[in-house]
Design a protein around this motif. Structure first.
Motif, PDB file in Angstrom:
ATOM      1  N   ILE A   1      32.647  50.842  32.116  1.00 14.39           N
ATOM      2  CA  ILE A   1      32.875  50.224  33.424  1.00 14.39           C
ATOM      3  C   ILE A   1      33.666  48.926  33.247  1.00 14.39           C
ATOM      4  O   ILE A   1      33.297  48.057  32.454  1.00 14.39           O
ATOM      5  CB  ILE A   1      31.539  49.934  34.138  1.00 14.39           C
ATOM      6  CG1 ILE A   1      30.729  51.228  34.285  1.00 14.39           C
ATOM      7  CG2 ILE A   1      31.787  49.297  35.490  1.00 14.39           C
ATOM      8  CD1 ILE A   1      31.426  52.320  35.048  1.00 14.39           C
ATOM      9  N   ASP A   2      34.761  48.817  33.984  1.00 11.53           N
ATOM     10  CA  ASP A   2      35.583  47.612  33.928  1.00 11.53           C
ATOM     11  C   ASP A   2      34.793  46.443  34.525  1.00 11.53           C
ATOM     12  O   ASP A   2      34.395  46.503  35.692  1.00 11.53           O
ATOM     13  CB  ASP A   2      36.871  47.843  34.721  1.00 11.53           C
ATOM     14  CG  ASP A   2      37.901  46.745  34.526  1.00 11.53           C
ATOM     15  OD1 ASP A   2      37.512  45.633  34.125  1.00 11.53           O
ATOM     16  OD2 ASP A   2      39.094  47.005  34.765  1.00 11.53           O
ATOM     17  N   PRO A   3      34.567  45.374  33.773  1.00  6.56           N
ATOM     18  CA  PRO A   3      33.792  44.240  34.303  1.00  6.56           C
ATOM     19  C   PRO A   3      34.415  43.595  35.538  1.00  6.56           C
ATOM     20  O   PRO A   3      33.698  43.014  36.354  1.00  6.56           O
ATOM     21  CB  PRO A   3      33.777  43.247  33.137  1.00  6.56           C
ATOM     22  CG  PRO A   3      34.082  44.044  31.923  1.00  6.56           C
ATOM     23  CD  PRO A   3      34.959  45.170  32.371  1.00  6.56           C
ATOM     24  N   VAL A   4      35.742  43.722  35.694  1.00  2.13           N
ATOM     25  CA  VAL A   4      36.390  43.077  36.839  1.00  2.13           C
ATOM     26  C   VAL A   4      36.548  44.033  38.027  1.00  2.13           C
ATOM     27  O   VAL A   4      37.016  43.623  39.081  1.00  2.13           O
ATOM     28  CB  VAL A   4      37.766  42.479  36.454  1.00  2.13           C
ATOM     29  CG1 VAL A   4      37.637  41.575  35.237  1.00  2.13           C
ATOM     30  CG2 VAL A   4      38.809  43.550  36.207  1.00  2.13           C
ATOM     31  N   ASP A   5      36.161  45.290  37.838  1.00  2.00           N
ATOM     32  CA  ASP A   5      36.265  46.280  38.916  1.00  2.00           C
ATOM     33  C   ASP A   5      35.240  47.385  38.663  1.00  2.00           C
ATOM     34  O   ASP A   5      35.477  48.298  37.880  1.00  2.00           O
ATOM     35  CB  ASP A   5      37.677  46.860  38.981  1.00  2.00           C
ATOM     36  CG  ASP A   5      37.879  47.790  40.167  1.00  2.00           C
ATOM     37  OD1 ASP A   5      36.872  48.179  40.806  1.00  2.00           O
ATOM     38  OD2 ASP A   5      39.036  48.154  40.456  1.00  2.00           O
ATOM     39  N   ARG A   6      34.111  47.296  39.327  1.00  2.00           N
ATOM     40  CA  ARG A   6      32.982  48.202  39.065  1.00  2.00           C
ATOM     41  C   ARG A   6      33.293  49.660  39.412  1.00  2.00           C
ATOM     42  O   ARG A   6      32.543  50.565  39.046  1.00  2.00           O
ATOM     43  CB  ARG A   6      31.732  47.733  39.822  1.00  2.00           C
ATOM     44  CG  ARG A   6      31.822  47.890  41.323  1.00  2.00           C
ATOM     45  CD  ARG A   6      30.724  47.097  42.040  1.00  2.00           C
ATOM     46  NE  ARG A   6      29.394  47.440  41.577  1.00  2.00           N
ATOM     47  CZ  ARG A   6      28.635  48.394  42.095  1.00  2.00           C
ATOM     48  NH1 ARG A   6      29.110  49.152  43.087  1.00  2.00           N
ATOM     49  NH2 ARG A   6      27.422  48.608  41.640  1.00  2.00           N
ATOM     50  N   THR A   7      34.397  49.909  40.126  1.00  2.60           N
ATOM     51  CA  THR A   7      34.744  51.285  40.491  1.00  2.60           C
ATOM     52  C   THR A   7      35.674  51.948  39.477  1.00  2.60           C
ATOM     53  O   THR A   7      36.046  53.106  39.659  1.00  2.60           O
ATOM     54  CB  THR A   7      35.431  51.317  41.869  1.00  2.60           C
ATOM     55  OG1 THR A   7      36.711  50.657  41.777  1.00  2.60           O
ATOM     56  CG2 THR A   7      34.588  50.636  42.924  1.00  2.60           C
ATOM     57  N   ARG A   8      36.040  51.217  38.440  1.00  7.66           N
ATOM     58  CA  ARG A   8      37.056  51.718  37.511  1.00  7.66           C
ATOM     59  C   ARG A   8      36.460  52.006  36.128  1.00  7.66           C
ATOM     60  O   ARG A   8      35.694  51.202  35.589  1.00  7.66           O
ATOM     61  CB  ARG A   8      38.183  50.691  37.363  1.00  7.66           C
ATOM     62  CG  ARG A   8      39.256  51.062  36.360  1.00  7.66           C
ATOM     63  CD  ARG A   8      40.382  50.030  36.355  1.00  7.66           C
ATOM     64  NE  ARG A   8      41.390  50.379  35.358  1.00  7.66           N
ATOM     65  CZ  ARG A   8      41.414  49.900  34.113  1.00  7.66           C
ATOM     66  NH1 ARG A   8      40.479  49.045  33.719  1.00  7.66           N
ATOM     67  NH2 ARG A   8      42.350  50.274  33.273  1.00  7.66           N
TER      68      ARG A   8
END
Length: 473
Positions: free
Chosen positions: A241-248
């Motif tokens: 999970i991308d820490p700066v974008d939880r949907t990515r």
């Protein structure tokens, strides 16, 4: 031969991954000159555009020998996408002229310029200035957020650990999120090291990974129960999970192939540490004579399909190449040819070569063909079709009708030359075929499908198909 201990190997590897002071100075100087030129051009037009270095150079995780610098032109979010694209390209072109360097236009989500300056490749990318993942307009807007996140989490020790992981992944062939590779991006390496605490921490975790079962959440966006659902939602061998974008999913580019190779290499290194895991294999180009001798020993047949597709971006080209390879394999399978090895090479610009190794280029002229069960509704049609036309039969075996019939194609080369247009070629490769920019090479001719030494190096590696890090057993 003396086996090196783990700490000895890592000590020597750290030396390999640490840039010299002189190399660091040269890179910083080039980056500063490009930034200055871009800033001057923006001011000259009265534009409020921030110019920043992003990526591994900004984060201090680049490797010795890297000649790539990412420079971002950060536009206000009120700027239209059309204006962003126009001024992004214009400012980059003007800066290139001011620096006296060459450039070429590249394409990602939108066009950008790659400058060739003092031995470095500098990508000048227009994007929006955003402060959170919720504000992202285009995919590249996250890059600045990625830089900030890594700098907030990685001290100098962790940066060295990231460099170790990158070098390891490069050496074992799994580094790079581009379509050609389908592997681990630099940012993904950084996230894994931040999450697991060190290079060894990543490898120790990876040796127990199983595809479609791993969810890594460095930013702590989800609970343990929620992470189980994420495995099904993202449908990727690895989810980070991308820490700066939880949907990515930052690991979305990682294919099952590269995932599996990394897991295997991690296990092998932890069992038998060696510096070879940090050194890319050097391979000599394969000559036509060497290929001829190799094929004589193997007893297989080789085919190369060369397509001159015209100028395409690497990701577009490789996407079409991968799709074409899959479809050609299925096409040959329909005609009962056994493909034992397959691959593809490209110059990443305009040439694509599909490589196929078959157990035999020819089959017997006759094949056994099974029909319907005796007494079934399909029986009359089968008998009408083959009575008088089959080589032998129709006859019954264990309650089913059979015939011996002549194959439509008993020669794989003839099949591909005459009917490859029906094999499901991707758009640009099919266009090359129709316009006569296509050629078939057979057996030892395959060595001459391209004069590029990179192709003939790939040919040797592809035929041997042995990971150099496995050792001699």
């Amino acid at each position: 031969m003396r086996r090196e201990g783990l700490e000895e190997v890592l000590s020597r590897a750290r030396e390999l991954v640490t840039p010299s002071a002189d190399e660091e100075r040269r890179l910083r100087a080039v980056a500063a000159e490009v930034l200055r030129a871009l800033s001057d051009c923006a001011r000259g037009h009265g534009l409020s555009v921030e110019v920043e270095v992003e990526g591994s150079v900004a984060k201090g995780t680049w490797l010795p020998g890297d000649r790539d610098i990412d420079v971002f032109l950060l536009f206000d979010r009120r700027t239209s996408l059309e204006e962003l694209r126009y001024w992004g390209l214009r400012l980059a072109r003007e800066a290139a002229r001011a620096l006296g360097c060459g450039f070429e236009e590249r394409y990602a989500e939108h066009p950008y310029l790659r400058l060739s300056y003092k031995g470095y490749e500098v990508d000048v990318v227009p994007s929006y200035r955003v402060e959170s993942g919720d504000e992202v307009v285009t995919a590249v807007d996250r890059t600045r957020l990625h830089t900030r996140y890594v700098l907030s989490k990685a001290d100098e020790r962790l940066k060295v650990e990231v460099r170790l992981l990158k070098r390891f992944m490069k050496a074992v062939g799994v580094y790079g999120a581009e379509v050609k590779v389908g592997g681990f991006s630099g940012y993904l390496c950084e996230l894994l090291v931040i999450h697991y605490g060190s290079f060894l921490g990543v490898l120790r975790a990876a040796r127990g990974w199983r595809p479609w079962r791993v969810v890594v959440d460095p930013g702590g966006h989800y609970s343990e129960a929620e992470r189980g659902k994420l495995r099904r939602a993202f449908k990727s061998p690895l989810v980070v999970i991308d820490p700066v974008d939880r949907t990515r999913n930052a690991a979305a580019a990682v294919t099952l192939q590269r995932f599996s190779e990394f897991v295997a290499a991690s296990r092998a290194f932890l069992e038998r540490p060696s510096l070879k895991f940090f050194i890319e294999e050097e391979v000599e180009p394969m000559s036509r004579g060497e290929l001829e001798a190799e094929l004589e020993e193997r007893g297989t047949g080789l085919i190369a399909l060369r397509f001159d597709v015209g100028e395409l971006s690497p990701d577009v080209l490789w996407g079409q190449v991968h799709r074409t390879v899959r479809n050609v394999l299925n096409f040959l399978k329909q005609y009962k040819f056994e493909v034992v090895n397959w691959g593809a090479w490209s110059d990443d610009r305009s040439i694509a070569i599909v490589l196929l190794e078959l157990s035999s280029l020819t089959l017997s002229p006759v094949e056994l063909h099974s029909g319907p069960p005796v007494g079934s509704p399909e029986e009359p049609n089968f008998l009408r079709k083959y009575l008088g036309s089959a080589v032998a039969g129709p006859f019954i075996v264990d309650g089913k009708w059979y015939v011996l019939r002549r194959r439509k194609y008993a020669d794989a080369v003839a099949l591909l030359r005459e009917r490859i247009h029906l094999a499901g070629l991707a758009k640009s490769l099919l266009k090359a075929l129709r316009e006569g920019r296509f050629r078939v090479y057979v057996n030892s001719e395959v060595a001459e499908a391209s004069s590029d030494e990179g192709y003939r190096r790939y040919l040797r590696k592809w035929l041997l198909r042995r990971y150099h890090w496995l050792g001699e057993g």
